[in-house]
Motif scaffolding. Structure first.
Motif, mmCIF file in Angstrom:
data_model
loop_
_atom_site.group_PDB
_atom_site.id
_atom_site.type_symbol
_atom_site.label_atom_id
_atom_site.label_comp_id
_atom_site.label_asym_id
_atom_site.label_seq_id
_atom_site.Cartn_x
_atom_site.Cartn_y
_atom_site.Cartn_z
ATOM 1 N N LEU A 67 13.403 25.159 29.444
ATOM 2 C CA LEU A 67 14.855 25.301 29.503
ATOM 3 C C LEU A 67 15.569 24.226 28.682
ATOM 4 O O LEU A 67 16.556 24.503 28.004
ATOM 5 N N VAL A 68 15.063 23.013 28.747
ATOM 6 C CA VAL A 68 15.644 21.927 27.945
ATOM 7 C C VAL A 68 15.436 22.202 26.463
ATOM 8 O O VAL A 68 16.358 22.056 25.656
ATOM 9 N N TRP A 69 14.221 22.604 26.100
ATOM 10 C CA TRP A 69 13.926 22.935 24.705
ATOM 11 C C TRP A 69 14.809 24.083 24.229
ATOM 12 O O TRP A 69 15.358 24.049 23.135
ATOM 13 N N ARG A 70 14.947 25.112 25.048
ATOM 14 C CA ARG A 70 15.749 26.284 24.680
ATOM 15 C C ARG A 70 17.226 25.918 24.512
ATOM 16 O O ARG A 70 17.905 26.432 23.627
ATOM 17 N N GLU A 71 17.691 25.016 25.355
ATOM 18 C CA GLU A 71 19.100 24.611 25.306
ATOM 19 C C GLU A 71 19.441 23.842 24.035
ATOM 20 O O GLU A 71 20.473 24.060 23.427
ATOM 21 N N ARG A 72 18.561 22.924 23.627
ATOM 22 C CA ARG A 72 18.876 22.039 22.505
ATOM 23 C C ARG A 72 17.904 22.103 21.332
ATOM 24 O O ARG A 72 18.203 21.579 20.273
ATOM 25 N N GLY A 73 16.727 22.661 21.549
ATOM 26 C CA GLY A 73 15.717 22.611 20.496
ATOM 27 C C GLY A 73 15.011 21.268 20.518
ATOM 28 O O GLY A 73 15.462 20.324 21.167
ATOM 29 N N ARG A 75 14.519 18.997 18.103
ATOM 30 C CA ARG A 75 15.167 17.886 17.413
ATOM 31 C C ARG A 75 16.249 17.227 18.275
ATOM 32 O O ARG A 75 16.282 16.017 18.406
ATOM 33 N N ALA A 76 17.111 18.008 18.867
ATOM 34 C CA ALA A 76 18.209 17.455 19.662
ATOM 35 C C ALA A 76 17.755 16.979 21.044
ATOM 36 O O ALA A 76 18.418 16.148 21.651
ATOM 37 N N ALA A 77 16.640 17.497 21.534
ATOM 38 C CA ALA A 77 16.149 17.115 22.868
ATOM 39 C C ALA A 77 14.916 16.222 22.787
ATOM 40 O O ALA A 77 14.237 16.018 23.791
ATOM 41 N N THR A 78 14.637 15.654 21.622
ATOM 42 C CA THR A 78 13.427 14.851 21.448
ATOM 43 C C THR A 78 13.277 13.742 22.491
ATOM 44 O O THR A 78 12.202 13.598 23.071
ATOM 45 N N PRO A 79 14.314 12.938 22.770
ATOM 46 C CA PRO A 79 14.115 11.885 23.774
ATOM 47 C C PRO A 79 13.715 12.444 25.147
ATOM 48 O O PRO A 79 12.783 11.930 25.782
ATOM 49 N N ALA A 80 14.388 13.486 25.595
ATOM 50 C CA ALA A 80 14.092 14.065 26.909
ATOM 51 C C ALA A 80 12.693 14.680 26.928
ATOM 52 O O ALA A 80 11.931 14.480 27.883
ATOM 53 N N LEU A 81 12.360 15.413 25.892
ATOM 54 C CA LEU A 81 11.054 16.080 25.870
ATOM 55 C C LEU A 81 9.914 15.091 25.632
ATOM 56 O O LEU A 81 8.800 15.302 26.116
ATOM 57 N N THR A 82 10.197 14.000 24.943
ATOM 58 C CA THR A 82 9.187 12.949 24.781
ATOM 59 C C THR A 82 8.902 12.289 26.127
ATOM 60 O O THR A 82 7.743 12.029 26.467
ATOM 61 N N LEU A 83 9.958 12.026 26.895
ATOM 62 C CA LEU A 83 9.757 11.502 28.252
ATOM 63 C C LEU A 83 8.917 12.468 29.078
ATOM 64 O O LEU A 83 8.017 12.050 29.830
ATOM 65 N N TYR A 84 9.189 13.753 28.943
ATOM 66 C CA TYR A 84 8.420 14.764 29.664
ATOM 67 C C TYR A 84 6.939 14.663 29.298
ATOM 68 O O TYR A 84 6.070 14.660 30.182
ATOM 69 N N LEU A 85 6.656 14.579 28.007
ATOM 70 C CA LEU A 85 5.265 14.514 27.562
ATOM 71 C C LEU A 85 4.589 13.214 28.002
ATOM 72 O O LEU A 85 3.415 13.225 28.385
ATOM 73 N N LEU A 86 5.332 12.111 27.990
ATOM 74 C CA LEU A 86 4.764 10.839 28.447
ATOM 75 C C LEU A 86 4.415 10.882 29.930
ATOM 76 O O LEU A 86 3.321 10.454 30.334
ATOM 77 N N GLN A 87 5.331 11.413 30.738
ATOM 78 C CA GLN A 87 5.032 11.480 32.166
ATOM 79 C C GLN A 87 3.886 12.450 32.432
ATOM 80 O O GLN A 87 3.083 12.238 33.316
ATOM 81 N N LEU A 88 3.805 13.507 31.635
ATOM 82 C CA LEU A 88 2.702 14.455 31.775
ATOM 83 C C LEU A 88 1.364 13.768 31.479
ATOM 84 O O LEU A 88 0.367 13.992 32.177
ATOM 85 N N GLY A 89 1.359 12.902 30.466
ATOM 86 C CA GLY A 89 0.152 12.145 30.150
ATOM 87 C C GLY A 89 -0.253 11.208 31.279
ATOM 88 O O GLY A 89 -1.435 11.114 31.635
ATOM 89 N N TRP A 126 18.918 16.191 33.079
ATOM 90 C CA TRP A 126 20.229 16.430 33.707
ATOM 91 C C TRP A 126 21.334 16.473 32.658
ATOM 92 O O TRP A 126 22.255 17.272 32.737
ATOM 93 N N ARG A 127 21.233 15.622 31.664
ATOM 94 C CA ARG A 127 22.248 15.551 30.605
ATOM 95 C C ARG A 127 22.233 16.786 29.711
ATOM 96 O O ARG A 127 23.195 17.038 29.003
ATOM 97 N N ILE A 128 21.136 17.521 29.754
ATOM 98 C CA ILE A 128 20.987 18.697 28.893
ATOM 99 C C ILE A 128 21.086 19.991 29.676
ATOM 100 O O ILE A 128 21.759 20.934 29.259
ATOM 101 N N HIS A 129 20.403 20.071 30.811
ATOM 102 C CA HIS A 129 20.326 21.314 31.581
ATOM 103 C C HIS A 129 20.125 20.951 33.050
ATOM 104 O O HIS A 129 19.023 20.580 33.459
#
Length: 161
Positions: A67-73, A75-89, A126-129
Motif C-alpha cells: 500500500l505504501v509502495w502503491r501510494e508513492r512508488g 522513489r518517493a517512499a524509499t525511506p519508509a520502504l527501506t525501514l520496512y526492509l531493515l526491520q524485515l532483515g 503513517w505519513r504516507i498511508h
C-alpha cells in the motif's frame, strides 16, 4: 500480455516478505522441540500458536508495504520502504539468533532493535498511508510480547541460551 504494474508490485512485496519469513523458518525447523525443552514462563503461548500468528502478521506486513509502495512508488517512499526492509532483515535474523544459534542475549538485543525499527516504520508508513501503518500495529504488539518472552526464556535457560 503485459502484467499490470500493480500486480507486479503486490507480488513483489509478498515475495520479499515471505522470502524473509522462509529464511527465518529455516532457522526454526527444530523450534518446536527446542521450545518444548525450555523452561517457560506460565504466560508463554503454546508452540502451535506461533505459525498461524506469524503467517497472519506477514500477510499484514506485506500488504502494508504494498500500500505504501502503491501510494508513492519506490522513489518517493524509499525511506519508509527501506525501514520496512531493515526491520524485515532483523526479524529474520532473530530466528537464527534464538533458534538457530541459541544466542539468547544477542536475540534479545536484536528484538529490541527490531521494536525500534518497527516503530520507525510505522511512523514512516503513517505519513504516507494511515491504513498501512495501522496494519503494522498487531506486528508491533506481537513483537513487544515476544521481546518480553525472549527475555524471560533467556534468563530462565542459561545453559541452553
Amino acid at each position: 500480455m503485459q502484467i499490470p504494474r500493480q500486480l507486479l508490485g503486490f507480488s513483489g512485496w509478498f515475495l520479499v516478505t515471505f522470502l524473509a519469513a522462509a529464511l527465518g523458518a529455516r532457522a526454526s525447523i527444530s523450534a518446536a522441540s527446542f521450545y518444548a525443552d525450555l523452561v517457560l514462563p506460565a504466560w508463554a503461548p503454546p508452540a502451535s500458536l506461533f505459525g498461524p500468528v506469524w503467517t497472519a502478521l506477514y500477510v499484514l506486513m506485506a500488504l502494508a508495504a504494498f500500500l505504501v509502495w502503491r501510494e508513492r512508488g519506490w522513489r518517493a517512499a524509499t525511506p519508509a520502504l527501506t525501514l520496512y526492509l531493515l526491520q524485515l532483515g532483523l526479524n529474520t535474523l532473530w530466528s537464527w539468533l534464538f533458534f538457530g544459534w541459541k544466542q539468547g542475549a544477542l536475540a534479545f538485543a536484536d528484538i529490541l532493535l527490531l521494536l525500534v525499527l518497527i516503530v520507525a516504520t510505522l511512523i514512516a508508513f503513517w505519513r504516507i498511508h494511515k491504513v498501512a501503518a495501522c496494519m503494522l500495529l498487531p506486528y508491533l504488539a506481537w513483537v513487544g510480547f515476544a521481546s518480553m518472552l525472549n527475555y524471560a526464556v533467556w534468563q530462565a535457560n542459561p545453559g541452553l541460551l
